[in-house]
Motif scaffolding. Sequence first.
Motif, PDB file in Angstrom:
ATOM      1  N   LYS A  49       0.857  -1.185   0.000  1.00  0.00           N
ATOM      2  CA  LYS A  49       0.000   0.000   0.000  1.00  0.00           C
ATOM      3  C   LYS A  49       0.890   1.230   0.000  1.00  0.00           C
ATOM      4  N   PHE A  50       0.800   2.041  -1.040  1.00  0.00           N
ATOM      5  CA  PHE A  50       1.706   3.176  -1.211  1.00  0.00           C
ATOM      6  C   PHE A  50       1.111   4.168  -2.211  1.00  0.00           C
ATOM      7  N   VAL A  51       1.740   5.330  -2.321  1.00  0.00           N
ATOM      8  CA  VAL A  51       1.345   6.320  -3.327  1.00  0.00           C
ATOM      9  C   VAL A  51       2.260   6.125  -4.540  1.00  0.00           C
ATOM     10  N   PRO A  52       1.734   5.626  -5.659  1.00  0.00           N
ATOM     11  CA  PRO A  52       2.575   5.422  -6.841  1.00  0.00           C
ATOM     12  C   PRO A  52       3.191   6.736  -7.321  1.00  0.00           C
ATOM     13  N   LEU A  53       4.348   6.613  -7.942  1.00  0.00           N
ATOM     14  CA  LEU A  53       5.048   7.781  -8.461  1.00  0.00           C
ATOM     15  C   LEU A  53       4.138   8.588  -9.385  1.00  0.00           C
ATOM     16  N   ASN A  54       4.142   9.896  -9.202  1.00  0.00           N
ATOM     17  CA  ASN A  54       3.353  10.842 -10.010  1.00  0.00           C
ATOM     18  C   ASN A  54       1.845  10.735  -9.766  1.00  0.00           C
ATOM     19  N   LYS A  55       1.461  10.092  -8.674  1.00  0.00           N
ATOM     20  CA  LYS A  55       0.058  10.036  -8.283  1.00  0.00           C
ATOM     21  C   LYS A  55      -0.074  10.650  -6.893  1.00  0.00           C
ATOM     22  N   SER A  56      -1.305  10.890  -6.471  1.00  0.00           N
ATOM     23  CA  SER A  56      -1.505  11.589  -5.197  1.00  0.00           C
ATOM     24  C   SER A  56      -2.207  10.746  -4.143  1.00  0.00           C
ATOM     25  N   LYS A  57      -2.846   9.652  -4.549  1.00  0.00           N
ATOM     26  CA  LYS A  57      -3.621   8.857  -3.605  1.00  0.00           C
ATOM     27  C   LYS A  57      -2.942   7.525  -3.297  1.00  0.00           C
ATOM     28  N   MET A  58      -3.146   7.079  -2.063  1.00  0.00           N
ATOM     29  CA  MET A  58      -2.642   5.786  -1.627  1.00  0.00           C
ATOM     30  C   MET A  58      -3.392   4.681  -2.375  1.00  0.00           C
ATOM     31  N   GLU A  59      -2.645   3.698  -2.896  1.00  0.00           N
ATOM     32  CA  GLU A  59      -3.253   2.570  -3.605  1.00  0.00           C
ATOM     33  C   GLU A  59      -2.764   1.262  -2.992  1.00  0.00           C
ATOM     34  N   CYS A  60      -3.584   0.235  -3.114  1.00  0.00           N
ATOM     35  CA  CYS A  60      -3.234  -1.088  -2.603  1.00  0.00           C
ATOM     36  C   CYS A  60      -3.102  -2.050  -3.783  1.00  0.00           C
ATOM     37  N   VAL A  61      -1.983  -2.765  -3.849  1.00  0.00           N
ATOM     38  CA  VAL A  61      -1.755  -3.713  -4.937  1.00  0.00           C
ATOM     39  C   VAL A  61      -1.941  -5.130  -4.401  1.00  0.00           C
ATOM     40  N   PRO A  62      -2.159  -6.099  -5.281  1.00  0.00           N
ATOM     41  CA  PRO A  62      -2.370  -7.481  -4.822  1.00  0.00           C
ATOM     42  C   PRO A  62      -1.152  -8.031  -4.080  1.00  0.00           C
ATOM     43  N   ASP A  63      -1.397  -8.920  -3.122  1.00  0.00           N
ATOM     44  CA  ASP A  63      -0.304  -9.587  -2.418  1.00  0.00           C
ATOM     45  C   ASP A  63       0.545 -10.381  -3.412  1.00  0.00           C
ATOM     46  N   GLY A  64       1.859 -10.312  -3.233  1.00  0.00           N
ATOM     47  CA  GLY A  64       2.763 -11.077  -4.092  1.00  0.00           C
ATOM     48  C   GLY A  64       3.381 -10.294  -5.224  1.00  0.00           C
ATOM     49  N   VAL A  65       3.061  -8.999  -5.349  1.00  0.00           N
ATOM     50  CA  VAL A  65       3.581  -8.212  -6.471  1.00  0.00           C
ATOM     51  C   VAL A  65       5.101  -8.099  -6.426  1.00  0.00           C
ATOM     52  N   ALA A  66       5.681  -7.865  -5.247  1.00  0.00           N
ATOM     53  CA  ALA A  66       7.136  -7.687  -5.153  1.00  0.00           C
ATOM     54  C   ALA A  66       7.870  -8.920  -5.654  1.00  0.00           C
ATOM     55  N   HIS A  67       7.397 -10.104  -5.257  1.00  0.00           N
ATOM     56  CA  HIS A  67       8.007 -11.353  -5.699  1.00  0.00           C
ATOM     57  C   HIS A  67       7.781 -11.568  -7.194  1.00  0.00           C
ATOM     58  N   PHE A  68       6.582 -11.258  -7.666  1.00  0.00           N
ATOM     59  CA  PHE A  68       6.247 -11.388  -9.087  1.00  0.00           C
ATOM     60  C   PHE A  68       7.156 -10.485  -9.926  1.00  0.00           C
ATOM     61  N   LEU A  69       7.344  -9.269  -9.455  1.00  0.00           N
ATOM     62  CA  LEU A  69       8.200  -8.302 -10.137  1.00  0.00           C
ATOM     63  C   LEU A  69       9.645  -8.808 -10.216  1.00  0.00           C
ATOM     64  N   GLU A  70      10.119  -9.396  -9.134  1.00  0.00           N
ATOM     65  CA  GLU A  70      11.470  -9.967  -9.131  1.00  0.00           C
ATOM     66  C   GLU A  70      11.625 -10.988 -10.257  1.00  0.00           C
TER      67      GLU A  70
END
Length: 433
Positions: A49-70
């Motif tokens: 859960k974070f504010v994506p770059l160049n956006k203003s609102k907090m967003e929640c991404v699905p569990d496992g994204v960091a590992h998937f991205l790796e």
Amino acid sequence: MEIVQYPQFDEKLYREKLDNGLEVNILPRSGYHKTYGILTTDYGSLDNKFVPLNKSKMECVPDGVAHFLEHKLFEKKDHDAFDLFGHYGADANAFTSFTNTSYLFSTASYPQKNLDILLDFVQEPYFNEKSIEKEKGIIGQEIKMYEDDIDWRFYFGMLQNLYPEHPLSIDIAGTVESIAKITVQNLYDCYWTFYHPQNMNLFVTGAIEPKETMNWIKENQAKKQFMPISDIKRANPENDESGQDIIPYRMLELDTQRPKAAVGIKGLDQVPAGREGLIYKMRIDMLLWLLFSDTSVSYLRLYNEGVIDDSFDFMFQLERGFHYASINSDTDDPQRFCHDIIAILENADQLLKGQYTQFNLAKKELIGRQIHSMNSLESIANQYSGRLFNGATIFDRVAVIQEMTLEEVLTAGKEFIRSEAVSVYQILPKEGN
């Protein structure tokens, strides 16, 4: 370039923060033929859960994204980074933890080329729908494999007791359901937010010349354009510091021959910032070693009485935002095991008070283990703390142990070991096994 000297070990660490924010640490090792490099971003499975770059609102991404991205960063439009590393004689790998993601290589040849490959494939993302859908199937099978692994379920079972409403209770890889929701946009949002050089550090050690190696890295980075440096806004997961959310006891029946039992302690005390945090960690490590190492009075008693066997283990983990301990074993008497372990923990002060001979022997043992691990390039680089302990290295740990007193260890233990912080988790054989 700053030089940090460790005269006790005849070592020099060369470090510099580049203009783009990348923190570089270079440790030359004479007599080695191999070079090891590891590039780490301060981003893991908890950061959902974070504010994506160049956006203003907090967003929640699905569990496992960091590992998937790796997984997906290795795959490019026209090649795979693993193949490039192999072509230049390097072994490569990557791993994701709760708070970090690291990419690494080890090679006895072409260190500059392999450094370029490492920096280039991590800093040049390429994602598309087709490959992402294929990866969902691959990682889904990986998740199912771990779900069938009793030891893995045992590990996460304890975490789910200690942190039931926290992302720590969720597998780093996510669930089959959560990764099915991952989109290309999710990956790019996470990548551009957390993979900026300002959020990363590079550690290189082995058969290298520091100034030359630093020049290689600067030349590589000078060819690239990065977004302006900005603060990362992440929602740190809520952590109930009262202990009221802890599940005191839970049991699961599975197809296993012997029971497994674990006693966990959730850290409810405050961990100091910077290098004081490393001192705190080493004190708790020492406390558990004094209580449960295979030469301790408690271990020998439990072993001789048949309560534990060679599967017995204990650990203390401290990362950004959380810390906990776990003591576990296969045992024929899980109730006796848990009762005795909790009694040892609650009476640690009485058991260890005045035990200076035992304490001094333990210091020598732990210092010896640290010095032995200095023979491994991987251990040196992987134990670099990054920002967690203000850039402390493996060489700083020996000094911490040397300066430690038994009274400091017992004081830290009193703060950490609290009755309301203790939980028990057991896996028992299904009836009939």
